[in-house]
Design an enzyme around this catalytic site. Sequence first.
Site, PDB file in Angstrom:
ATOM      1  CE  LYS C  97     -25.989  20.318  99.161  1.00  0.00           C
ATOM      2  NZ  LYS C  97     -24.676  20.205  98.537  1.00  0.00           N
ATOM      3  N   GLY C 158     -18.785  19.405  90.802  1.00  0.00           N
ATOM      4  CA  GLY C 158     -17.429  18.897  90.668  1.00  0.00           C
ATOM      5  C   GLY C 158     -16.692  19.329  89.423  1.00  0.00           C
ATOM      6  CB  ALA C 184     -23.205  22.184  92.273  1.00  0.00           C
ATOM      7  N   GLY C 185     -20.385  23.582  91.244  1.00  0.00           N
ATOM      8  CA  GLY C 185     -19.798  24.165  90.046  1.00  0.00           C
ATOM      9  C   GLY C 185     -18.928  25.383  90.260  1.00  0.00           C
ATOM     10  CG  ASN C 206     -16.441  19.520  98.593  1.00  0.00           C
ATOM     11  OD1 ASN C 206     -15.232  19.422  98.732  1.00  0.00           O
ATOM     12  ND2 ASN C 206     -17.239  18.547  98.958  1.00  0.00           N
ATOM     13  CB  THR C 207     -14.817  20.294  93.510  1.00  0.00           C
ATOM     14  OG1 THR C 207     -15.717  19.200  93.724  1.00  0.00           O
ATOM     15  CG2 THR C 207     -13.749  19.860  92.517  1.00  0.00           C
TER      16      THR C 207
END
Lengths: 256, 256, 256, 256
Positions: C97, C158, C184-185, C206-207
Amino acid sequence: MDQLIIADKKFNSRLLLGTGKFGSNAEMEDAILASGSEMVTVALKRVDLETDTEQIITHLQHPHLTLLPNTSGVRNAKEAVFAAQLAREALETNWLKLEIHPDPKYLMPDPIETLKATEELAKLGFIILPYIHADPVLCKRLEDAGTAAVMPLGSPIGTNKGLKAEVFLEIIIEQSRVPVIIDAGIGAPSDAAKAMEMGADAVLVNTAIAVAGDPSKMAEAFKLAVLSGRIAYEAKLGKISKFAAASSPLTAFLNE
Amino acid sequence: MDQLIIADKKFNSRLLLGTGKFGSNAEMEDAILASGSEMVTVALKRVDLETDTEQIITHLQHPHLTLLPNTSGVRNAKEAVFAAQLAREALETNWLKLEIHPDPKYLMPDPIETLKATEELAKLGFIILPYIHADPVLCKRLEDAGTAAVMPLGSPIGTNKGLKAEVFLEIIIEQSRVPVIIDAGIGAPSDAAKAMEMGADAVLVNTAIAVAGDPSKMAEAFKLAVLSGRIAYEAKLGKISKFAAASSPLTAFLNE
Amino acid sequence: MDQLIIADKKFNSRLLLGTGKFGSNAEMEDAILASGSEMVTVALKRVDLETDTEQIITHLQHPHLTLLPNTSGVRNAKEAVFAAQLAREALETNWLKLEIHPDPKYLMPDPIETLKATEELAKLGFIILPYIHADPVLCKRLEDAGTAAVMPLGSPIGTNKGLKAEVFLEIIIEQSRVPVIIDAGIGAPSDAAKAMEMGADAVLVNTAIAVAGDPSKMAEAFKLAVLSGRIAYEAKLGKISKFAAASSPLTAFLNE
Amino acid sequence: MDQLIIADKKFNSRLLLGTGKFGSNAEMEDAILASGSEMVTVALKRVDLETDTEQIITHLQHPHLTLLPNTSGVRNAKEAVFAAQLAREALETNWLKLEIHPDPKYLMPDPIETLKATEELAKLGFIILPYIHADPVLCKRLEDAGTAAVMPLGSPIGTNKGLKAEVFLEIIIEQSRVPVIIDAGIGAPSDAAKAMEMGADAVLVNTAIAVAGDPSKMAEAFKLAVLSGRIAYEAKLGKISKFAAASSPLTAFLNE
């Protein structure tokens, strides 16, 4: 730009102002004058029990200003009718912003009590502008009961969240035979412009001006935004499309 | 309202206009004058190969207007540099809107070629305003390469979809040391007002005015909206909250 | 549901997980297993300089899991190529990645360096999945440079803001010939479902899982959401309309 | 996942289905079974005047299914009470979805007549689930009048527009002491997941499934989405922030 007509009265401005939450009465007066507004709401309580040394009303004595007493603070139709009669006597006007909210947190309006009060107040000769949820069926029923306009909310009062009820406001605007004034939640001039572009007849703004860094300057910004939105409505917006039309001049020229 | 300064040149208006898609050159000229704009883009192709009997340039000969030739139609840095030099010669200006879009459907700009062209054109003395995706890192790199401003898109060009890249535009505005001009996708005056409220230095509008029912009137609406948004930015908007503040006068009075 | 294929490798799950921000390695492992994910990213730094007594890698030793080392932390192509080579050696995989973000606040990816690194790494035999802005032209260029997939962001990393780049992601999905993984997001399962309904091939989360009240349970929710969104995409969503179709049975019956 | 309880009846599924607009009764039955739903609405008209050779009711004879007759088509409280009594007799159930919409175009519910009918039907022993506008005050009044649940709309019925009343639904969910079932407008599984993440107790879907390319498959997608959203609600979503937290592992490592 064409005039706004409510109950046979003509207005050049399509921006109504509320008078709450300002730092001082002088600041409020400055903002009202900067806004070009011709109709301002006055909470009854503020008139009756003025704790400031200055009377709020003295700051609203301008020949171009129509006062619109509101019943804010009442919780049902009975209290509203009583408050309306006090207001008529105190302010010598039969114009009335009808606001009934039993909910102390979000101040959301009560549809049942608002219709009931409207029916009674219409018989008593009031010119009624009810503050209500963005409920298309309720708007039609209030219209049938004799309101001079309808004032559906954009989002919860005092939040500056903007037009969160957009899809319902569109239906109300399409169906209404009385003026539609978007009230509550308008937080920025762009929200006011958007409401006017959608075809609203007017907007009411209070918190967004009163709590701005510079209320008088913000009032001027709203004045321009309402004008802009109305002119855009009259000029007719172009369609939203998925990509640019092929008629665009944006085509290669070096390889021709 | 403070002036907009790009590369030491001062502008009273923060509204730039594109000149494509109008029904006629006269209609275009009327709209430009109604908008109060002081800078308009001109596609090179339209200048070179004028098929209309009238020359577009004769309609743009107003002392307050800065012409901004754009390279629309080129597909890479090499073509862009060539087009820029042609434009400088033809229009006698080193100002340049740099537009490179290899994609014929959505006309999305190419970040790699745009940076490469910017680096070359900066050496050649051009004052470069690049049209780009709302990419914060790219904006900083273009700034480092010597652009006079950055022109991130609001949404795909010609769509009237508005500020669909809002969250990224906020970051760009926060980080940029050169003026940020929101370009592409602005479809209504409320979009322009919103962009200005966010702190953009200017906006560029074309399709929304050119395809409106009444382009000249719509241009006036945009003029007011940009003014409104800038004033609101200066006056500082209030915060968005979940419910009305307790300081509201909207509390019961009948039961006191 | 059909399988996801990246560079000839087949995956039953369309949910990728990041391994940062978890309370502990055990919590991370539980969440990964609950998610059904078959590919997880690992930041190089976490592998090299493990300060925990437990090694993170021991928690990722599951036969169904493909490790995807990421270059998070590098600021340009040169650093990325160096980090990639370290990762290949350390983790014995040529999957990568590619994440290059010079911006320490918003961690937005650099389009120029990402393309440059991709061109070099492709020659070195890497299977590259680049994290990038939702830029349709950049995606095509990366595809041309030999990426195995593209990983455009939904919103800043995040933030849990969801699909703020929706209009651009639609174009990327329409144009891409390699798998599109929204990265992301993504802040809630509904965001993941929406991305899949739009036709994304996969999502990386993830977050939203790591900071949830119960990460393992949230991982299960994302697993179901991704499944749901993919099935809905295959089943084809109905159109959005302005009002209910006339074919509705919702018509009066008492007055017939 | 905890069970949904309405008027002392327990449900494992939090997805209600409507039975209108399907291509055939068999298609409807397949979709209902695929959805895992345990409660389906039946328009009275469809039961009485079945023009199809098959009876719709025979397709709904499954032991796990609770039938919820709805009064769709009535225009006021009087018609609703009459229809409810017919339904109770015909379907041998005192459960009732109360739907009163005088507006033939948008089918928006009438708040006044709905409250009036609720008051009468509660006295007659009905278990009432009223379909209403997303009006927080009306919801509280219906609750006081004895409804078993409230069914506020997400957006106009049959439009697939999703949760356009989100800000008001949040208030309703926060304030309600009876189950909140989001009804009307849900157009995609991601909308259903979002409603559940917000804390809604259940959702009702009809058009989005009935008009999908593959209704049975879409029903399965909604089943998973509702599960996902409920689990996410229980697992507690992380906060939305402006940028990534500093605790992120995403920091430079090569320059250490």
